[in-house]
Design a protein around this motif. Structure first.
Motif, PDB file in Angstrom:
ATOM      1  N   ALA A 122      18.109  22.094   1.648  1.00 38.34           N
ATOM      2  CA  ALA A 122      19.349  21.990   2.425  1.00 38.34           C
ATOM      3  C   ALA A 122      20.234  23.216   2.285  1.00 38.34           C
ATOM      4  O   ALA A 122      21.026  23.529   3.179  1.00 38.34           O
ATOM      5  N   HIS A 123      20.121  23.923   1.183  1.00 39.87           N
ATOM      6  CA  HIS A 123      20.957  25.099   0.957  1.00 39.87           C
ATOM      7  C   HIS A 123      20.150  26.393   1.025  1.00 39.87           C
ATOM      8  O   HIS A 123      20.638  27.454   0.621  1.00 39.87           O
ATOM      9  N   GLY A 124      18.922  26.313   1.537  1.00 40.34           N
ATOM     10  CA  GLY A 124      18.066  27.490   1.617  1.00 40.34           C
ATOM     11  C   GLY A 124      18.352  28.327   2.849  1.00 40.34           C
ATOM     12  O   GLY A 124      19.130  27.958   3.734  1.00 40.34           O
ATOM     13  N   GLY A 125      17.673  29.465   2.916  1.00 38.67           N
ATOM     14  CA  GLY A 125      17.903  30.387   4.007  1.00 38.67           C
ATOM     15  C   GLY A 125      17.445  29.888   5.358  1.00 38.67           C
ATOM     16  O   GLY A 125      17.885  30.402   6.394  1.00 38.67           O
ATOM     17  N   MET A 126      16.563  28.870   5.378  1.00 38.56           N
ATOM     18  CA  MET A 126      16.046  28.354   6.644  1.00 38.56           C
ATOM     19  C   MET A 126      16.772  27.093   7.099  1.00 38.56           C
ATOM     20  O   MET A 126      16.426  26.527   8.140  1.00 38.56           O
ATOM     21  N   SER A 127      17.757  26.640   6.346  1.00 39.92           N
ATOM     22  CA  SER A 127      18.390  25.355   6.636  1.00 39.92           C
ATOM     23  C   SER A 127      19.098  25.320   7.988  1.00 39.92           C
ATOM     24  O   SER A 127      19.300  24.249   8.555  1.00 39.92           O
ATOM     25  N   ASP A 128      19.484  26.495   8.498  1.00 37.47           N
ATOM     26  CA  ASP A 128      20.165  26.533   9.796  1.00 37.47           C
ATOM     27  C   ASP A 128      19.237  26.949  10.925  1.00 37.47           C
ATOM     28  O   ASP A 128      19.681  27.405  11.978  1.00 37.47           O
ATOM     29  N   MET A 129      17.935  26.799  10.717  1.00 39.18           N
ATOM     30  CA  MET A 129      16.964  27.186  11.745  1.00 39.18           C
ATOM     31  C   MET A 129      17.167  26.375  13.013  1.00 39.18           C
ATOM     32  O   MET A 129      17.293  25.154  12.979  1.00 39.18           O
ATOM     33  N   THR A 130      17.188  27.055  14.142  1.00 38.93           N
ATOM     34  CA  THR A 130      17.344  26.415  15.446  1.00 38.93           C
ATOM     35  C   THR A 130      15.994  26.315  16.140  1.00 38.93           C
ATOM     36  O   THR A 130      14.989  26.893  15.689  1.00 38.93           O
ATOM     37  N   TRP A 131      15.982  25.595  17.257  1.00 37.76           N
ATOM     38  CA  TRP A 131      14.744  25.480  18.036  1.00 37.76           C
ATOM     39  C   TRP A 131      14.213  26.848  18.462  1.00 37.76           C
ATOM     40  O   TRP A 131      13.017  27.121  18.279  1.00 37.76           O
ATOM     41  N   PRO A 132      15.032  27.760  19.013  1.00 35.71           N
ATOM     42  CA  PRO A 132      14.502  29.086  19.338  1.00 35.71           C
ATOM     43  C   PRO A 132      13.947  29.824  18.121  1.00 35.71           C
ATOM     44  O   PRO A 132      12.958  30.564  18.228  1.00 35.71           O
ATOM     45  N   ASP A 133      14.578  29.639  16.957  1.00 26.06           N
ATOM     46  CA  ASP A 133      14.066  30.257  15.730  1.00 26.06           C
ATOM     47  C   ASP A 133      12.662  29.740  15.418  1.00 26.06           C
ATOM     48  O   ASP A 133      11.766  30.519  15.040  1.00 26.06           O
ATOM     49  N   TYR A 134      12.480  28.429  15.556  1.00 25.58           N
ATOM     50  CA  TYR A 134      11.177  27.846  15.250  1.00 25.58           C
ATOM     51  C   TYR A 134      10.127  28.324  16.243  1.00 25.58           C
ATOM     52  O   TYR A 134       8.991  28.645  15.853  1.00 25.58           O
ATOM     53  N   VAL A 135      10.479  28.369  17.509  1.00 27.84           N
ATOM     54  CA  VAL A 135       9.539  28.867  18.520  1.00 27.84           C
ATOM     55  C   VAL A 135       9.095  30.280  18.166  1.00 27.84           C
ATOM     56  O   VAL A 135       7.902  30.620  18.226  1.00 27.84           O
TER      57      VAL A 135
END
Length: 257
Positions: A122-135
């Protein structure tokens, strides 16, 4: 055998210092290069041999000035013998089916990733990943790669719920686990461990010698689990060497992932 690749195509860059996500009180720096579109797979193979990892179309490795705790790690598949606890992990997941799919993002995968990140990082660098980020993470690539989905079986015998997923690069000498995520509400299945062990099984079936685990970080509890898979090789300044320190700690569980 020495691998050669067109270094004139590569420009290497160094990041500015930033807080280390694994060892409190330390800073990290990375050296990175953009993988070429024309022969990205071959360049990725060669860079992996010298300690780089892939993220989208970027290859990177640690370049910290005062720390060398991060080392590349790979399981030596031909000599790997499953322990009793590892066999139990495989047996607990016999009801799951594996599906190799193209490296194309789906909202079902993203929903699972979000639940995993919120529960485990929850506090990691990827916690704010969005759908475009995942794509971008899944689809922005010029290398040989795919996704493996692990699913339950539905009442009619077809594919059921998605419980784990992993992005895997196909290297000349093995399988590289780029990123995996799983249902955080299934701790008894040890899904994080299962994904690794299943890829050892697949590597044996494909007769490739290594499963690459990314970086093992000495002193980081988050990364301690990687040292449990033996035989293991780690990359030192002189090349890949066997990691022979004693295995410590409890049996495999998702608490190590």
């Amino acid at each position: 055998m020495t691998q050669h690749f067109p270094t004139r195509q590569l420009r290497f860059f160094l990041t500015a210092p930033s807080p280390c996500p694994y060892l409190p009180g330390r800073d990290e720096r990375k050296v990175f290069a953009h993988l070429p579109l024309s022969d990205g797979a071959q360049v990725n193979d060669a860079l992996t041999q010298v300690g780089f990892r892939r993220s989208q179309n970027i290859a990177y490795r640690p370049a910290c000035e005062a720390c060398d705790a991060c080392v590349s790690a790979r399981i030596v598949v031909p000599q790997f013998q499953f322990s009793k606890s590892e066999r139990r992990v495989l047996e607990r997941n016999e009801g799951l089916t594996r599906h190799i799919v193209e490296a194309e993002a789906t909202m079902e995968q993203f929903d699972l990733l979000r639940r995993y990140l919120m529960a485990r990082h929850a506090h990691g660098g990827m916690s704010d990943m969005t759908w475009p980020d995942y794509v971008a993470m899944v689809e922005d690539t010029a290398v040989r790669t795919h996704l493996v989905e692990y699913r339950t079986t539905s009442a009619d015998g077809g594919p059921g719920d998605l419980v784990a997923c992993v992005l895997v690069d196909l290297l000349a000498d093995g399988l590289s686990l780029v990123y995996s995520f799983y249902d955080p509400n299934q701790p008894k299945l040890s899904l994080g461990s299962f994904v690794i062990l299943d890829h050892v099984v697949q590597a044996k079936l494909q007769s490739v010698p290594y499963v690459y685990l990314g970086y093992w970080v000495r002193g980081s509890e988050k990364m301690a689990y990687k040292a449990r898979y033996r035989p293991l090789e780690v990359l030192r300044p002189g090349g890949w060497v066997a990691y022979e320190e004693p295995v410590e700690g409890p049996e495999l569980s998702d608490e190590q992932e």
